[in-house]
Design a protein around this motif. Structure first.
Motif, PDB file in Angstrom:
ATOM      1  N   ALA A  74      -3.567  21.438   7.209  1.00  4.75           N
ATOM      2  CA  ALA A  74      -2.892  20.577   7.630  1.00  4.75           C
ATOM      3  C   ALA A  74      -3.079  18.957   7.207  1.00  4.75           C
ATOM      4  CB  ALA A  74      -2.799  20.499   9.361  1.00  4.75           C
ATOM      5  N   ASP A  75      -3.062  19.057   5.819  1.00  2.00           N
ATOM      6  CA  ASP A  75      -3.232  17.753   5.078  1.00  2.00           C
ATOM      7  C   ASP A  75      -4.862  17.352   5.447  1.00  2.00           C
ATOM      8  OD1 ASP A  75      -0.648  17.523   3.975  1.00  2.00           O
ATOM      9  OD2 ASP A  75       0.202  16.205   5.650  1.00  2.00           O
ATOM     10  N   LYS A  76      -5.672  18.156   5.856  1.00  2.00           N
ATOM     11  CA  LYS A  76      -6.969  17.694   6.067  1.00  2.00           C
ATOM     12  C   LYS A  76      -7.879  18.635   5.058  1.00  2.00           C
ATOM     13  CE  LYS A  76      -6.543  14.628   9.188  1.00  2.00           C
ATOM     14  NZ  LYS A  76      -6.729  13.041   9.025  1.00  2.00           N
ATOM     15  N   VAL A  77      -8.966  18.161   4.647  1.00  4.83           N
ATOM     16  CA  VAL A  77      -9.804  18.793   3.701  1.00  4.83           C
ATOM     17  C   VAL A  77     -10.615  19.847   4.592  1.00  4.83           C
ATOM     18  CG1 VAL A  77     -11.815  18.730   2.018  1.00  4.83           C
ATOM     19  CG2 VAL A  77      -9.814  17.236   1.790  1.00  4.83           C
ATOM     20  N   SER A  78     -10.500  21.087   4.183  1.00  3.46           N
ATOM     21  CA  SER A  78     -11.319  22.219   5.081  1.00  3.46           C
ATOM     22  C   SER A  78     -12.418  22.790   4.383  1.00  3.46           C
ATOM     23  CB  SER A  78     -10.071  23.152   5.483  1.00  3.46           C
ATOM     24  OG  SER A  78      -9.569  23.681   4.611  1.00  3.46           O
ATOM     25  N   ALA A  79     -12.418  22.631   2.980  1.00  2.00           N
ATOM     26  CA  ALA A  79     -13.479  23.155   2.227  1.00  2.00           C
ATOM     27  C   ALA A  79     -13.671  22.258   0.920  1.00  2.00           C
ATOM     28  CB  ALA A  79     -13.273  24.537   1.869  1.00  2.00           C
ATOM     29  N   ILE A  80     -14.895  22.300   0.468  1.00  2.00           N
ATOM     30  CA  ILE A  80     -15.228  21.501  -0.928  1.00  2.00           C
ATOM     31  C   ILE A  80     -16.280  22.170  -1.394  1.00  2.00           C
ATOM     32  CG2 ILE A  80     -14.634  19.177   0.259  1.00  2.00           C
ATOM     33  CD1 ILE A  80     -17.861  18.535   0.546  1.00  2.00           C
ATOM     34  N   ARG A  81     -16.585  21.707  -2.738  1.00  2.00           N
ATOM     35  CA  ARG A  81     -17.434  22.333  -3.664  1.00  2.00           C
ATOM     36  C   ARG A  81     -18.330  21.099  -4.307  1.00  2.00           C
ATOM     37  NH1 ARG A  81     -15.647  26.802  -7.664  1.00  2.00           N
ATOM     38  NH2 ARG A  81     -14.625  25.001  -8.534  1.00  2.00           N
ATOM     39  N   VAL A  82     -19.343  20.825  -3.894  1.00  2.00           N
ATOM     40  CA  VAL A  82     -20.184  19.837  -4.394  1.00  2.00           C
ATOM     41  C   VAL A  82     -21.266  20.326  -5.476  1.00  2.00           C
ATOM     42  CG1 VAL A  82     -21.501  19.838  -2.346  1.00  2.00           C
ATOM     43  CG2 VAL A  82     -21.367  17.774  -3.732  1.00  2.00           C
ATOM     44  N   THR A  83     -21.491  19.204  -6.546  1.00  2.00           N
ATOM     45  CA  THR A  83     -22.465  19.376  -7.295  1.00  2.00           C
ATOM     46  C   THR A  83     -23.463  18.226  -7.525  1.00  2.00           C
ATOM     47  OG1 THR A  83     -21.375  20.966  -8.695  1.00  2.00           O
ATOM     48  CG2 THR A  83     -23.149  19.847  -9.762  1.00  2.00           C
ATOM     49  N   PHE A 123       0.786  -1.144  -0.138  1.00  2.00           N
ATOM     50  CA  PHE A 123       0.040  -0.015  -0.048  1.00  2.00           C
ATOM     51  C   PHE A 123       0.888   1.423   0.080  1.00  2.00           C
ATOM     52  CE2 PHE A 123      -2.707  -3.398   1.763  1.00  2.00           C
ATOM     53  CZ  PHE A 123      -3.910  -2.954   1.238  1.00  2.00           C
ATOM     54  N   LYS A 124       0.531   2.206  -0.685  1.00  2.00           N
ATOM     55  CA  LYS A 124       1.187   3.609  -0.706  1.00  2.00           C
ATOM     56  C   LYS A 124      -0.009   4.615  -0.217  1.00  2.00           C
ATOM     57  CE  LYS A 124       3.967   2.106  -4.682  1.00  2.00           C
ATOM     58  NZ  LYS A 124       4.490   2.720  -6.183  1.00  2.00           N
ATOM     59  N   ARG A 125       0.619   5.878  -0.126  1.00  2.00           N
ATOM     60  CA  ARG A 125      -0.007   6.944   0.436  1.00  2.00           C
ATOM     61  C   ARG A 125      -0.305   8.115  -0.563  1.00  2.00           C
ATOM     62  NH1 ARG A 125      -1.616   4.416   3.711  1.00  2.00           N
ATOM     63  NH2 ARG A 125      -1.579   4.646   5.945  1.00  2.00           N
ATOM     64  N   ALA A 126      -1.482   8.748  -0.554  1.00  2.00           N
ATOM     65  CA  ALA A 126      -1.534   9.704  -1.414  1.00  2.00           C
ATOM     66  C   ALA A 126      -2.493  10.851  -0.944  1.00  2.00           C
ATOM     67  CB  ALA A 126      -2.116   9.425  -3.077  1.00  2.00           C
ATOM     68  N   THR A 127      -2.123  11.895  -0.675  1.00  2.00           N
ATOM     69  CA  THR A 127      -2.661  13.072  -0.081  1.00  2.00           C
ATOM     70  C   THR A 127      -3.609  13.967  -0.969  1.00  2.00           C
ATOM     71  OG1 THR A 127      -1.080  13.448   1.812  1.00  2.00           O
ATOM     72  CG2 THR A 127      -2.527  15.101   1.460  1.00  2.00           C
ATOM     73  N   LEU A 128      -4.788  13.927  -0.982  1.00  2.00           N
ATOM     74  CA  LEU A 128      -5.640  14.902  -1.466  1.00  2.00           C
ATOM     75  C   LEU A 128      -4.968  16.398  -1.498  1.00  2.00           C
ATOM     76  CD1 LEU A 128      -9.308  13.880  -0.309  1.00  2.00           C
ATOM     77  CD2 LEU A 128      -8.254  13.465  -2.533  1.00  2.00           C
ATOM     78  N   ARG A 129      -5.241  17.006  -2.730  1.00  2.00           N
ATOM     79  CA  ARG A 129      -4.710  18.176  -2.798  1.00  2.00           C
ATOM     80  C   ARG A 129      -6.013  19.384  -3.372  1.00  2.00           C
ATOM     81  NH1 ARG A 129      -0.019  18.093  -7.145  1.00  2.00           N
ATOM     82  NH2 ARG A 129      -1.305  16.990  -8.226  1.00  2.00           N
ATOM     83  N   VAL A 130      -5.849  20.596  -3.326  1.00  2.00           N
ATOM     84  CA  VAL A 130      -6.748  21.357  -3.792  1.00  2.00           C
ATOM     85  C   VAL A 130      -6.787  21.288  -5.332  1.00  2.00           C
ATOM     86  CG1 VAL A 130      -7.216  23.822  -4.124  1.00  2.00           C
ATOM     87  CG2 VAL A 130      -6.226  23.175  -1.787  1.00  2.00           C
ATOM     88  N   GLY A 131      -8.008  21.155  -5.811  1.00  2.00           N
ATOM     89  CA  GLY A 131      -8.346  21.133  -7.077  1.00  2.00           C
ATOM     90  C   GLY A 131      -8.764  19.486  -7.480  1.00  2.00           C
TER      91      GLY A 131
END
Length: 347
Positions: A92-101, A38-46
């Motif tokens: 800090a590597d945590k999602v703090s805002a999202i846009r949902v459709t 298993f590997k890791r991948a952090t979500l990024r803005v966009g």
């Protein structure tokens, strides 16, 4: 205690317009392999996550009071959800805002003549097609959710805060305890980066078992125990101990071309209690399902779920007696598709 296999969450799928999800490819099995990496991948803005789900359930119930039988009740319900979520901010590597459709939010219920919706509403029988949980007016619209000082702020396309009733509907779908829940069960902290042996068992902390058993539905059927018990094992003589959930690594496969680990979900159910003297309660549940986790990012990719539950309850005192029986079936699937933000080209 009895052990049943239970698929994690509320049921979901991403497929064609007919919503028929293709079965995972079987060309990457690890029948002979001893370990999976298993590997890791952090979500990024966009980054964007497309989620689709569909579930079908049916239920029947019979009841008698003081020997007089009430009219049997039965229904069939189908639900579907499709949406696209974009990461708008990270802290800090945590999602703090999202846009949902939202592109689809629907529920259809069929009841034979004579049955009525709970609370007395609806038509006496036939099909009832309605927005899922009164949220159909969200379809085709985009909302931004921002975590700030322990609060969730919901704004519309114009950047202004939406009406409280709309904000409540969006929060119910996207958050729990001021955390985003639209990315599926998070197991990244339970799966260490590196190798894992086939057959390895991961114990889910009891405080998080609800996350796996009620993802995207907001409630867990198995949280209700013991006659008139409340939700999540609260009240009514319900057992305070919730289900014990484990993940067992079985195999690897590919979903839409991406390598994933296949986990079997195992659940140890507590014995149901009695709400009061003179009451007996028996619950039998049979479930099966799989949880697919990406090898490159340790994120959830798909959950398959099937469950059959039967309940028998009787209650008797000197003044009255009551018997009730019910059976329910449910089948669901959820899929998450991740699209990474493209890196800017070097000049």
């Amino acid at each position: 205690m009895r052990i049943v296999t239970f698929p994690l969450v509320l049921a979901l799928a991403l497929a064609s317009s007919l919503f028929v999800a293709a079965a995972p490819a079987q060309d990457q099995k690890t029948d002979e392999a001893k370990t999976v990496t298993f590997k890791r991948a952090t979500l990024r803005v966009g980054d964007t996550i497309t989620q689709a789900s569909k579930s079908n359930s049916s239920s029947t119930s019979e009841r008698s009071m003081n020997g007089e039988e009430a009219e049997p009740r039965n229904s069939k319900t189908s639900r579907s959800l499709k949406k696209k979520t974009e990461v708008m901010a990270m802290t800090a590597d945590k999602v703090s805002a999202i846009r949902v459709t939202y592109t689809e939010l629907e529920r259809e219920t069929a009841r034979p003549q004579g049955n009525r919706r709970r609370g007395g509403g609806g038509r006496p029988g036939g099909n009832e097609r309605a927005p899922m949980a009164d949220e159909g007016d969200l379809v085709g619209k985009t909302y931004t959710l921002t975590l700030k000082d322990g609060r969730v702020i919901v704004t519309g396309a114009d950047g202004k805060e939406v009406k409280p009733e709309i904000a409540g509907r969006v929060k119910r779908l996207e958050t729990r305890d001021a955390k985003f829940r639209g990315f599926g069960p998070d197991v990244s902290d339970l799966i260490p980066a590196g190798e894992m042996k086939i057959g390895h068992r991961i114990e889910i902390p009891s405080a998080r078992s609800r996350e796996f058993m009620s993802a995207n539905s907001g409630r867990s059927r198995f949280g209700r125990r013991g006659g008139r018990g409340g939700r999540d094992g609260q009240g009514g003589g319900a057992s305070p101990a919730g289900p014990k959930v484990s993940l067992i690594l079985e195999d690897t496969t590919k979903i839409l071309g991406r390598a994933t680990a296949v986990f079997r979900i195992e659940v140890v159910m507590p014995e149901p209690g009695a709400d009061r003297e003179g009451m007996t309660l028996d619950i039998e549940s049979k479930s099966k399902g799989k949880f697919y986790v990406g090898l490159e990012d340790s994120r959830p990719y798909r959950v398959d779920f099937e469950n059959e539950t039967s309940t028998e309850m009787s209650f008797e005192t000197d003044e009255r007696s009551m018997e009730m029986s019910s059976e329910s079936k449910r089948k669901s699937q959820t899929m998450w598709i991740y699209s990474k933000v493209k890196k800017a080209a070097k000049s």
